[in-house]
Design a protein around this motif. Structure first.
Motif, PDB file in Angstrom:
ATOM      1  N   ARG A  35       0.820  -1.218   0.000  1.00 47.19           N
ATOM      2  CA  ARG A  35       0.000   0.000   0.000  1.00 47.19           C
ATOM      3  C   ARG A  35       0.851   1.265   0.000  1.00 47.19           C
ATOM      4  N   PHE A  36       1.968   1.258   0.719  1.00 38.02           N
ATOM      5  CA  PHE A  36       2.765   2.468   0.897  1.00 38.02           C
ATOM      6  C   PHE A  36       4.123   2.380   0.203  1.00 38.02           C
ATOM      7  N   ALA A  37       4.206   1.624  -0.866  1.00 36.75           N
ATOM      8  CA  ALA A  37       5.493   1.418  -1.545  1.00 36.75           C
ATOM      9  C   ALA A  37       6.176   2.733  -1.894  1.00 36.75           C
ATOM     10  N   GLY A  38       5.406   3.720  -2.330  1.00 39.51           N
ATOM     11  CA  GLY A  38       5.994   4.996  -2.716  1.00 39.51           C
ATOM     12  C   GLY A  38       6.514   5.818  -1.571  1.00 39.51           C
ATOM     13  N   ALA A  39       6.127   5.468  -0.338  1.00 34.12           N
ATOM     14  CA  ALA A  39       6.545   6.237   0.835  1.00 34.12           C
ATOM     15  C   ALA A  39       7.670   5.564   1.613  1.00 34.12           C
ATOM     16  N   LEU A  40       8.095   4.375   1.163  1.00 31.47           N
ATOM     17  CA  LEU A  40       9.086   3.605   1.906  1.00 31.47           C
ATOM     18  C   LEU A  40      10.446   3.668   1.214  1.00 31.47           C
ATOM     19  N   ALA A  41      11.416   4.268   1.896  1.00 29.10           N
ATOM     20  CA  ALA A  41      12.775   4.276   1.359  1.00 29.10           C
ATOM     21  C   ALA A  41      13.422   2.917   1.548  1.00 29.10           C
ATOM     22  N   ALA A  42      13.069   2.232   2.605  1.00 23.90           N
ATOM     23  CA  ALA A  42      13.448   0.827   2.829  1.00 23.90           C
ATOM     24  C   ALA A  42      12.201   0.153   3.360  1.00 23.90           C
ATOM     25  N   PRO A  43      11.694  -0.881   2.693  1.00 29.07           N
ATOM     26  CA  PRO A  43      10.419  -1.478   3.093  1.00 29.07           C
ATOM     27  C   PRO A  43      10.466  -2.041   4.502  1.00 29.07           C
ATOM     28  N   LEU A  44       9.278  -2.121   5.106  1.00 33.56           N
ATOM     29  CA  LEU A  44       9.185  -2.744   6.416  1.00 33.56           C
ATOM     30  C   LEU A  44       9.630  -4.199   6.312  1.00 33.56           C
ATOM     31  N   ARG A  45      10.369  -4.617   7.313  1.00 34.30           N
ATOM     32  CA  ARG A  45      10.906  -5.982   7.304  1.00 34.30           C
ATOM     33  C   ARG A  45      10.753  -6.581   8.693  1.00 34.30           C
ATOM     34  N   VAL A  46      10.188  -7.765   8.768  1.00 35.95           N
ATOM     35  CA  VAL A  46       9.997  -8.438  10.056  1.00 35.95           C
ATOM     36  C   VAL A  46      11.329  -8.972  10.551  1.00 35.95           C
ATOM     37  N   VAL A  47      11.602  -8.765  11.836  1.00 33.39           N
ATOM     38  CA  VAL A  47      12.813  -9.303  12.463  1.00 33.39           C
ATOM     39  C   VAL A  47      12.406 -10.003  13.757  1.00 33.39           C
ATOM     40  N   GLN A  48      13.030 -11.109  14.046  1.00 32.48           N
ATOM     41  CA  GLN A  48      12.809 -11.857  15.285  1.00 32.48           C
ATOM     42  C   GLN A  48      11.339 -12.248  15.484  1.00 32.48           C
ATOM     43  N   GLY A  49      10.595 -12.357  14.412  1.00 29.18           N
ATOM     44  CA  GLY A  49       9.236 -12.871  14.508  1.00 29.18           C
ATOM     45  C   GLY A  49       8.174 -11.870  14.902  1.00 29.18           C
ATOM     46  N   ASP A  50       8.419 -11.083  15.961  1.00 30.82           N
ATOM     47  CA  ASP A  50       7.377 -10.187  16.449  1.00 30.82           C
ATOM     48  C   ASP A  50       7.799  -8.718  16.416  1.00 30.82           C
ATOM     49  N   ALA A  51       8.820  -8.391  15.620  1.00 27.93           N
ATOM     50  CA  ALA A  51       9.288  -7.004  15.503  1.00 27.93           C
ATOM     51  C   ALA A  51       9.495  -6.677  14.026  1.00 27.93           C
ATOM     52  N   PHE A  52       9.577  -5.390  13.727  1.00 25.14           N
ATOM     53  CA  PHE A  52       9.773  -4.966  12.340  1.00 25.14           C
ATOM     54  C   PHE A  52      10.480  -3.622  12.306  1.00 25.14           C
ATOM     55  N   GLN A  53      11.008  -3.295  11.133  1.00 23.10           N
ATOM     56  CA  GLN A  53      11.757  -2.054  10.953  1.00 23.10           C
ATOM     57  C   GLN A  53      11.659  -1.622   9.502  1.00 23.10           C
TER      58      GLN A  53
END
Length: 213
Positions: A35-53
């Motif tokens: 949905r927000f591809a145009g607003a993401l300089a680096a896409p959200l990425r899940v880390v450690q299962g229950d976190a993201f960045q």
């Protein structure tokens, strides 16, 4: 164009079921990236299962936050939410074509980590850390009021609030629901949906200006 590092983690994921929560988060992150591809300089990425960045354009970051929170609440029937920590500051690497935020470094990542830790410690859902202490204090105070309102929403109110955010108007939402404009407007007003959206849009403009040279 100014960007913010956005860190997040799930609240009470063990009580929900760690594996199920991780799968739901992965689905929601995937939806948000589309949905927000145009607003993401680096896409959200899940880390450690229950976190993201991720790294998000400052003028869109709160819409991303709102979308993720809404989808988590709606799809878990109110049993799952996220904390968010946003960090202003420099990023050491070029953002052109960045696909994995975990490979990036810089003060913005330190600030986002500190903001998320503050949210965890203070039992908050959304906090910011940046170089201007006045903006940081004002934004975090406003976020506290937003949280107070949306903590009172049922999953159905969240569903309507998210759809209103997508349509950006009451009239098409009323037509979609097959009810009167007056009825939808009254509900959105009484539940604080209109006020929350106005506050988040205004705060996004402040955040966008903060990062400009």
């Amino acid at each position: 164009m100014p960007h913010l590092v956005l860190n997040g983690d799930l609240i009470a994921s063990r009580a929900y079921g760690a594996g199920e929560a991780a799968r739901l988060l992965a689905d929601v992150v995937h939806e948000a990236n589309g949905r927000f591809a145009g607003a993401l300089a680096a896409p959200l990425r899940v880390v450690q299962g229950d976190a993201f960045q991720g790294v998000v354009r400052a003028g869109s970051v709160l819409r991303v936050v709102f979308f993720v929170q809404a989808r988590l609440v709606v799809r878990s029937n109110g049993r799952l939410k996220s904390r968010f920590g946003m960090g202003f500051g420099a990023i050491d690497q070029s953002l052109g074509g960045a696909s994995d935020p975990s490979l990036l470094t810089g003060p913005a990542f330190v600030s986002a980590t500190a903001a998320l830790e503050a949210a965890r410690k203070e039992k908050r859902q959304l906090m910011l850390q940046g170089p201007d202490p006045r903006l940081t204090a004002a934004a975090n105070g406003a976020f506290g009021l937003v949280e107070f309102v949306w903590n009172r929403w049922s999953p159905e109110v969240w569903r309507r609030a998210q759809r209103y955010d997508e349509l950006e108007a009451v009239k098409p939402l009323a037509a979609e629901l097959g009810v009167s404009y007056q009825a939808v407007h009254k509900q959105l007003h009484q539940r604080g949906v209109l006020a929350v959206r106005e506050a988040l849009v205004g705060l996004e403009k402040l955040l966008e200006r903060e990062g400009k040279p």
